[in-house]
Design an enzyme around this catalytic site. Structure first.
Site, PDB file in Angstrom:
ATOM      1  N   ILE A   1       0.817  -1.218   0.000  1.00 19.61           N
ATOM      2  CA  ILE A   1       0.000   0.000   0.000  1.00 19.61           C
ATOM      3  C   ILE A   1       0.854   1.274   0.000  1.00 19.61           C
ATOM      4  O   ILE A   1       0.421   2.306  -0.492  1.00 19.61           O
ATOM      5  CB  ILE A   1      -1.017  -0.017   1.166  1.00 19.61           C
ATOM      6  CG1 ILE A   1      -2.169   0.934   0.868  1.00 19.61           C
ATOM      7  CG2 ILE A   1      -0.345   0.270   2.503  1.00 19.61           C
ATOM      8  CD1 ILE A   1      -3.393   0.715   1.689  1.00 19.61           C
TER       9      ILE A   1
ATOM     10  N   ASN B   1      -3.515   2.217  15.012  1.00 14.87           N
ATOM     11  CA  ASN B   1      -4.080   1.864  16.310  1.00 14.87           C
ATOM     12  C   ASN B   1      -4.473   3.159  17.006  1.00 14.87           C
ATOM     13  O   ASN B   1      -4.130   4.249  16.546  1.00 14.87           O
ATOM     14  CB  ASN B   1      -3.125   0.988  17.135  1.00 14.87           C
ATOM     15  CG  ASN B   1      -1.802   1.672  17.376  1.00 14.87           C
ATOM     16  OD1 ASN B   1      -1.765   2.811  17.850  1.00 14.87           O
ATOM     17  ND2 ASN B   1      -0.712   1.011  17.026  1.00 14.87           N
TER      18      ASN B   1
ATOM     19  N   ASP C   1       0.728   0.135   9.367  1.00 12.88           N
ATOM     20  CA  ASP C   1       1.089   1.339  10.119  1.00 12.88           C
ATOM     21  C   ASP C   1       2.610   1.551  10.116  1.00 12.88           C
ATOM     22  O   ASP C   1       3.107   2.642   9.805  1.00 12.88           O
ATOM     23  CB  ASP C   1       0.587   1.133  11.557  1.00 12.88           C
ATOM     24  CG  ASP C   1       0.352   2.429  12.295  1.00 12.88           C
ATOM     25  OD1 ASP C   1       0.428   3.498  11.666  1.00 12.88           O
ATOM     26  OD2 ASP C   1       0.100   2.359  13.507  1.00 12.88           O
TER      27      ASP C   1
HETATM   28  P1  ADP Z   1      -4.608  -4.507  11.908  1.00  9.27           P
HETATM   29  O1  ADP Z   1      -3.876  -4.111  13.164  1.00  9.27           O
HETATM   30  O2  ADP Z   1      -5.780  -3.598  11.591  1.00  9.27           O
HETATM   31  O3  ADP Z   1      -4.942  -5.949  11.880  1.00  9.27           O
HETATM   32  P2  ADP Z   1      -2.246  -4.839  10.160  1.00  9.27           P
HETATM   33  O4  ADP Z   1      -1.445  -3.724   9.585  1.00  9.27           O
HETATM   34  O5  ADP Z   1      -1.598  -5.705  11.187  1.00  9.27           O
HETATM   35  O6  ADP Z   1      -3.597  -4.150  10.712  1.00  9.27           O
HETATM   36  O7  ADP Z   1      -2.756  -5.781   8.995  1.00  9.27           O
HETATM   37  C1  ADP Z   1      -3.803  -5.457   8.096  1.00  9.27           C
HETATM   38  C2  ADP Z   1      -3.587  -6.195   6.786  1.00  9.27           C
HETATM   39  O8  ADP Z   1      -2.624  -5.503   6.002  1.00  9.27           O
HETATM   40  C3  ADP Z   1      -3.060  -7.615   6.918  1.00  9.27           C
HETATM   41  O9  ADP Z   1      -3.802  -8.437   6.008  1.00  9.27           O
HETATM   42  C4  ADP Z   1      -1.600  -7.511   6.489  1.00  9.27           C
HETATM   43  O10 ADP Z   1      -1.139  -8.701   5.864  1.00  9.27           O
HETATM   44  C5  ADP Z   1      -1.653  -6.396   5.466  1.00  9.27           C
HETATM   45  N1  ADP Z   1      -0.407  -5.631   5.254  1.00  9.27           N
HETATM   46  C6  ADP Z   1       0.709  -5.563   6.014  1.00  9.27           C
HETATM   47  N2  ADP Z   1       1.615  -4.733   5.460  1.00  9.27           N
HETATM   48  C7  ADP Z   1       1.049  -4.251   4.307  1.00  9.27           C
HETATM   49  C8  ADP Z   1       1.481  -3.348   3.266  1.00  9.27           C
HETATM   50  N3  ADP Z   1       2.669  -2.772   3.301  1.00  9.27           N
HETATM   51  N4  ADP Z   1       0.620  -3.110   2.231  1.00  9.27           N
HETATM   52  C9  ADP Z   1      -0.607  -3.671   2.187  1.00  9.27           C
HETATM   53  N5  ADP Z   1      -1.060  -4.521   3.130  1.00  9.27           N
HETATM   54  C10 ADP Z   1      -0.244  -4.819   4.170  1.00  9.27           C
END
Ligand code: ADP
Length: 176
Positions: free
Chosen positions: A11, A24, A34
């Site tokens: 992303i 968060n 994040d």
């Molecule tokens: P939450 O705390 O809301 O669960 P996370 O960031 O831990 O959020 O994960 C949300 C989703 O984003 C997961 O499916 C994870 O695999 C995915 N994710 C992690 N890093 C990236 C990234 N750089 N780009 C897109 N999606 C990502």
């Protein structure tokens, strides 16, 4: 009318008007999306998050709400921070997850954004089952009217997540 697109990718690499962060409540950084956003976007984003904590969000951003900051060095104009609910097996928090998408779209729309990139909120550290999260995410975005936003791009991290979202989108479009 928002066109929904799905891609597999990171992303932080999306050249869109607004990138949604799975933040968060502290707004002060974390892991997953994040961590990646703050690493690549640079310190300007964190500085604005700290300012938000010092002003209207003294207790943090509640789950289901959204707020925008600069996107710093990301190839986007804004980051829209939203806080997903932690998955619970005993309490239905679907409405809070749907609210993340609705509120993020509302904030992006208010900024005049046309393209918005979403991660699969709550499906990482917060453990929401992917297929259910995909159903909620896609149906909420489809059913939320927008003025300026014309593309909602779901950016899925890996083939498995992409496949699950693609299947959920097919199911939604076939009306089942
Ligand atoms: P939450 O705390 O809301 O669960 P996370 O960031 O831990 O959020 O994960 C949300 C989703 O984003 C997961 O499916 C994870 O695999 C995915 N994710 C992690 N890093 C990236 C990234 N750089 N780009 C897109 N999606 C990502």
């Amino acid at each position: 009318m928002t066109n929904i697109t799905l891609i597999m990718g990171d992303i932080t690499e999306q050249a869109v008007d607004a990138v949604v962060n799975a933040a968060n409540s502290s707004l002060l950084g974390g892991g997953g999306v994040d961590g990646a956003i703050h690493r690549r976007g640079g310190p300007e984003i964190l500085a604005e998050c700290r300012a938000l904590r010092a002003s209207q969000y003294g207790r943090g951003l509640p789950a289901g709400q959204a707020v925008a900051t600069t996107a710093g060095r990301l190839p986007a104009r804004w980051v829209v921070h939203t806080v997903g609910p932690v998955w619970s097996g005993t309490e239905d928090r679907s409405e809070t997850l749907a609210s993340c998408y609705r509120e993020s779209l509302r904030v992006a729309d208010g900024l005049g954004a046309r393209t918005v990139a979403f991660p699969a909120v709550s499906t990482g550290v917060y453990r929401w089952p992917l297929a259910d999260a995909a159903r909620i995410a896609l149906s909420t975005v489809r059913d939320t009217p927008t003025d300026s936003v014309t593309e909602a791009r779901f950016v899925l991290f890996g083939q498995d997540a992409h496949d699950v979202f693609a299947e959920a989108l097919r199911t939604l479009e076939s009306g089942h």
